[in-house]
Design a protein around this motif. Structure first.
Motif, PDB file in Angstrom:
ATOM      1  N   LEU A  47      88.455  16.657   0.701  1.00  0.00           N
ATOM      2  CA  LEU A  47      87.164  16.061   0.358  1.00  0.00           C
ATOM      3  C   LEU A  47      87.247  14.552   0.148  1.00  0.00           C
ATOM      4  CD1 LEU A  47      85.859  18.764  -2.135  1.00  0.00           C
ATOM      5  CD2 LEU A  47      85.239  18.465   0.258  1.00  0.00           C
ATOM      6  N   ARG A  48      88.412  13.970   0.355  1.00  0.00           N
ATOM      7  CA  ARG A  48      88.561  12.528   0.120  1.00  0.00           C
ATOM      8  C   ARG A  48      87.617  11.666   0.955  1.00  0.00           C
ATOM      9  NH1 ARG A  48      94.783  11.628   0.812  1.00  0.00           N
ATOM     10  NH2 ARG A  48      94.304  13.054   2.516  1.00  0.00           N
ATOM     11  N   PRO A  49      87.392  11.958   2.244  1.00  0.00           N
ATOM     12  CA  PRO A  49      86.433  11.124   2.982  1.00  0.00           C
ATOM     13  C   PRO A  49      85.009  11.220   2.424  1.00  0.00           C
ATOM     14  CG  PRO A  49      87.824  12.299   4.515  1.00  0.00           C
ATOM     15  CD  PRO A  49      88.108  12.859   3.156  1.00  0.00           C
ATOM     16  N   THR A  50      84.616  12.412   2.015  1.00  0.00           N
ATOM     17  CA  THR A  50      83.277  12.579   1.439  1.00  0.00           C
ATOM     18  C   THR A  50      83.170  11.849   0.106  1.00  0.00           C
ATOM     19  OG1 THR A  50      83.136  14.729   2.512  1.00  0.00           O
ATOM     20  CG2 THR A  50      81.538  14.277   0.779  1.00  0.00           C
ATOM     21  N   HIS A  51      84.210  11.938  -0.706  1.00  0.00           N
ATOM     22  CA  HIS A  51      84.204  11.214  -1.984  1.00  0.00           C
ATOM     23  C   HIS A  51      84.201   9.703  -1.751  1.00  0.00           C
ATOM     24  CE1 HIS A  51      86.033  14.956  -4.103  1.00  0.00           C
ATOM     25  NE2 HIS A  51      84.718  15.020  -4.018  1.00  0.00           N
ATOM     26  N   ALA A  52      84.921   9.243  -0.722  1.00  0.00           N
ATOM     27  CA  ALA A  52      84.920   7.814  -0.402  1.00  0.00           C
ATOM     28  C   ALA A  52      83.533   7.350   0.044  1.00  0.00           C
ATOM     29  CB  ALA A  52      85.953   7.515   0.688  1.00  0.00           C
ATOM     30  N   LEU A  53      82.858   8.175   0.838  1.00  0.00           N
ATOM     31  CA  LEU A  53      81.498   7.828   1.258  1.00  0.00           C
ATOM     32  C   LEU A  53      80.547   7.790   0.068  1.00  0.00           C
ATOM     33  CD1 LEU A  53      81.311   9.961   4.512  1.00  0.00           C
ATOM     34  CD2 LEU A  53      81.249   7.466   4.380  1.00  0.00           C
ATOM     35  N   LEU A  54      80.689   8.748  -0.845  1.00  0.00           N
ATOM     36  CA  LEU A  54      79.847   8.750  -2.045  1.00  0.00           C
ATOM     37  C   LEU A  54      80.111   7.515  -2.899  1.00  0.00           C
ATOM     38  CD1 LEU A  54      80.025  12.506  -3.095  1.00  0.00           C
ATOM     39  CD2 LEU A  54      77.978  11.257  -2.432  1.00  0.00           C
ATOM     40  N   ALA A  55      81.382   7.201  -3.121  1.00  0.00           N
ATOM     41  CA  ALA A  55      81.718   6.024  -3.940  1.00  0.00           C
ATOM     42  C   ALA A  55      81.229   4.743  -3.288  1.00  0.00           C
ATOM     43  CB  ALA A  55      83.230   5.974  -4.165  1.00  0.00           C
ATOM     44  N   SER A  56      81.419   4.637  -1.986  1.00  0.00           N
ATOM     45  CA  SER A  56      80.945   3.467  -1.265  1.00  0.00           C
ATOM     46  C   SER A  56      79.429   3.329  -1.383  1.00  0.00           C
ATOM     47  CB  SER A  56      81.348   3.581   0.205  1.00  0.00           C
ATOM     48  OG  SER A  56      80.791   2.558   0.969  1.00  0.00           O
ATOM     49  N   GLY A  57      78.724   4.434  -1.208  1.00  0.00           N
ATOM     50  CA  GLY A  57      77.271   4.404  -1.334  1.00  0.00           C
ATOM     51  C   GLY A  57      76.806   3.981  -2.714  1.00  0.00           C
ATOM     52  N   VAL A  58      77.460   4.507  -3.741  1.00  0.00           N
ATOM     53  CA  VAL A  58      77.087   4.156  -5.123  1.00  0.00           C
ATOM     54  C   VAL A  58      77.321   2.677  -5.383  1.00  0.00           C
ATOM     55  CG1 VAL A  58      77.748   4.487  -7.540  1.00  0.00           C
ATOM     56  CG2 VAL A  58      77.377   6.456  -6.083  1.00  0.00           C
ATOM     57  N   ILE A  59      78.479   2.168  -4.981  1.00  0.00           N
ATOM     58  CA  ILE A  59      78.799   0.753  -5.215  1.00  0.00           C
ATOM     59  C   ILE A  59      77.830  -0.151  -4.459  1.00  0.00           C
ATOM     60  CG2 ILE A  59      80.536  -1.042  -4.823  1.00  0.00           C
ATOM     61  CD1 ILE A  59      82.652   1.168  -5.367  1.00  0.00           C
ATOM     62  N   LEU A  60      77.514   0.202  -3.221  1.00  0.00           N
ATOM     63  CA  LEU A  60      76.586  -0.621  -2.446  1.00  0.00           C
ATOM     64  C   LEU A  60      75.165  -0.577  -3.006  1.00  0.00           C
ATOM     65  CD1 LEU A  60      77.851   0.125   1.158  1.00  0.00           C
ATOM     66  CD2 LEU A  60      78.163  -1.972  -0.152  1.00  0.00           C
ATOM     67  N   VAL A  61      74.752   0.573  -3.519  1.00  0.00           N
ATOM     68  CA  VAL A  61      73.428   0.664  -4.150  1.00  0.00           C
ATOM     69  C   VAL A  61      73.381  -0.222  -5.389  1.00  0.00           C
ATOM     70  CG1 VAL A  61      71.917   2.209  -5.471  1.00  0.00           C
ATOM     71  CG2 VAL A  61      72.752   2.915  -3.241  1.00  0.00           C
ATOM     72  N   ILE A  62      74.411  -0.141  -6.226  1.00  0.00           N
ATOM     73  CA  ILE A  62      74.448  -0.956  -7.452  1.00  0.00           C
ATOM     74  C   ILE A  62      74.470  -2.444  -7.106  1.00  0.00           C
ATOM     75  CG2 ILE A  62      75.882  -1.558  -9.447  1.00  0.00           C
ATOM     76  CD1 ILE A  62      76.646   1.439  -9.581  1.00  0.00           C
ATOM     77  N   ALA A  63      75.293  -2.839  -6.126  1.00  0.00           N
ATOM     78  CA  ALA A  63      75.368  -4.247  -5.737  1.00  0.00           C
ATOM     79  C   ALA A  63      74.027  -4.745  -5.188  1.00  0.00           C
ATOM     80  CB  ALA A  63      76.479  -4.446  -4.709  1.00  0.00           C
ATOM     81  N   SER A  64      73.375  -3.923  -4.386  1.00  0.00           N
ATOM     82  CA  SER A  64      72.082  -4.322  -3.814  1.00  0.00           C
ATOM     83  C   SER A  64      71.014  -4.463  -4.894  1.00  0.00           C
ATOM     84  CB  SER A  64      71.631  -3.305  -2.770  1.00  0.00           C
ATOM     85  OG  SER A  64      72.542  -3.243  -1.724  1.00  0.00           O
ATOM     86  N   ILE A  65      70.988  -3.502  -5.795  1.00  0.00           N
ATOM     87  CA  ILE A  65      70.009  -3.587  -6.890  1.00  0.00           C
ATOM     88  C   ILE A  65      70.287  -4.808  -7.761  1.00  0.00           C
ATOM     89  CG2 ILE A  65      69.253  -2.460  -9.027  1.00  0.00           C
ATOM     90  CD1 ILE A  65      69.509   0.221  -7.539  1.00  0.00           C
ATOM     91  N   PHE A  66      71.559  -5.069  -8.042  1.00  0.00           N
ATOM     92  CA  PHE A  66      71.929  -6.236  -8.846  1.00  0.00           C
ATOM     93  C   PHE A  66      71.439  -7.524  -8.188  1.00  0.00           C
ATOM     94  CE2 PHE A  66      74.995  -9.604  -9.946  1.00  0.00           C
ATOM     95  CZ  PHE A  66      74.778  -9.651 -11.319  1.00  0.00           C
ATOM     96  N   TYR A  67      71.668  -7.660  -6.887  1.00  0.00           N
ATOM     97  CA  TYR A  67      71.223  -8.870  -6.206  1.00  0.00           C
ATOM     98  C   TYR A  67      69.702  -8.962  -6.180  1.00  0.00           C
ATOM     99  CZ  TYR A  67      70.193 -12.509  -2.961  1.00  0.00           C
ATOM    100  OH  TYR A  67      69.661 -13.657  -2.408  1.00  0.00           O
ATOM    101  N   LEU A  68      69.039  -7.861  -5.891  1.00  0.00           N
ATOM    102  CA  LEU A  68      67.572  -7.896  -5.832  1.00  0.00           C
ATOM    103  C   LEU A  68      66.968  -8.262  -7.181  1.00  0.00           C
ATOM    104  CD1 LEU A  68      66.887  -4.843  -3.502  1.00  0.00           C
ATOM    105  CD2 LEU A  68      66.502  -7.267  -2.986  1.00  0.00           C
ATOM    106  N   VAL A  69      67.531  -7.739  -8.259  1.00  0.00           N
ATOM    107  CA  VAL A  69      67.037  -8.099  -9.597  1.00  0.00           C
ATOM    108  C   VAL A  69      67.286  -9.581  -9.866  1.00  0.00           C
ATOM    109  CG1 VAL A  69      67.456  -7.755 -12.071  1.00  0.00           C
ATOM    110  CG2 VAL A  69      67.175  -5.784 -10.568  1.00  0.00           C
ATOM    111  N   ALA A  70      68.496 -10.063  -9.527  1.00  0.00           N
ATOM    112  CA  ALA A  70      68.806 -11.479  -9.742  1.00  0.00           C
ATOM    113  C   ALA A  70      67.918 -12.388  -8.901  1.00  0.00           C
ATOM    114  CB  ALA A  70      70.277 -11.740  -9.426  1.00  0.00           C
TER     115      ALA A  70
END
Length: 170
Positions: A47-70
Motif C-alpha cells: 500500500l506504499r504507493p497509495t499512502h504516498a499519493l494520499l500524503a502528497s495530496g494532503v500536503i499539496l492541499v494544505i500548501a495551496s490553501i496556505f498560499y490562497l489564504v496568504a
C-alpha cells in the motif's frame, strides 16, 4: 496568475486525494472475508504507493490553501515580497513532492506488476482488466481510480514546473 495556479493545484490535489482514498477504502472493506474460500487479495498488498499519493495530496492541499489564504487575506501593508517568497517556497516544495511521489509510486508499481504473489492496489487490480465480468467486484473501479491518481500526479509535475518558472520570473 499565481492564484489561478494555486487554485488548479488545490482542485487537482483534491481529486488525487479522492481517487486514492476511494481505492484504499474499497480495498479495506473487501480485504477480510473469511467466508470465501478464495480471497480477493493476495496476502501481501503493498500500500506504499497509495499512502504516498494520499500524503502528497494532503500536503499539496494544505500548501495551496496556505498560499490562497496568504494571497487573498487583507493586510495593512500590501507588500508583494513576502507573498513572492511564500509562492516560491511552496512551488519548489510542491514540485519536489510531486516528482518524489511519481518516481516512488511508479517504481513500486513497475517492480510488482509482473509478480503473481503480491502487488500494489493498481498493479493487482489492473491485472484483471482483460477479464471483463470475470474480474472480482470493483476491481475495475480500483484500477481506474488508482491509475487516475498516478496520472494526475504526473500532471501536477507539469503544473508545478510552470509554477516554479512563474516564481522565477517574479
Amino acid at each position: 496568475m499565481r492564484i489561478a495556479i494555486a487554485s488548479i493545484t488545490l482542485l487537482v490535489s483534491i481529486v488525487i486525494l479522492a481517487c486514492s482514498a476511494s481505492a484504499l477504502r474499497t480495498y479495506t472493506s473487501t480485504r477480510y472475508h473469511a467466508e470465501w474460500i478464495l480471497p480477493l487479495w493476495p496476502s501481501t498488498v503493498d500500500l506504499r504507493p497509495t499512502h504516498a499519493l494520499l500524503a502528497s495530496g494532503v500536503i499539496l492541499v494544505i500548501a495551496s490553501i496556505f498560499y490562497l489564504v496568504a494571497a487573498l487575506a487583507p493586510t495593512p501593508l500590501r507588500s508583494t515580497r513576502p507573498l513572492n517568497l511564500i509562492f516560491t517556497i511552496l512551488a519548489f516544495l510542491s514540485l519536489f513532492i510531486t516528482i518524489f511521489t511519481t518516481v516512488f509510486a511508479n517504481t513500486i508499481n513497475d517492480r510488482l506488476s509482473n509478480t503473481t504473489q503480491a502487488g500494489t492496489l493498481a498493479s493487482w487490480t489492473c491485472k484483471w482488466q482483460g477479464f471483463g465480468s470475470a474480474a472480482p467486484g470493483r476491481f475495475a473501479e480500483i484500477c481506474t481510480t488508482s491509475t487516475a491518481a498516478l496520472d494526475l500526479v504526473i500532471l501536477m509535475i507539469v503544473i508545478e514546473s510552470f509554477s516554479v518558472l512563474l516564481a522565477g520570473w517574479g
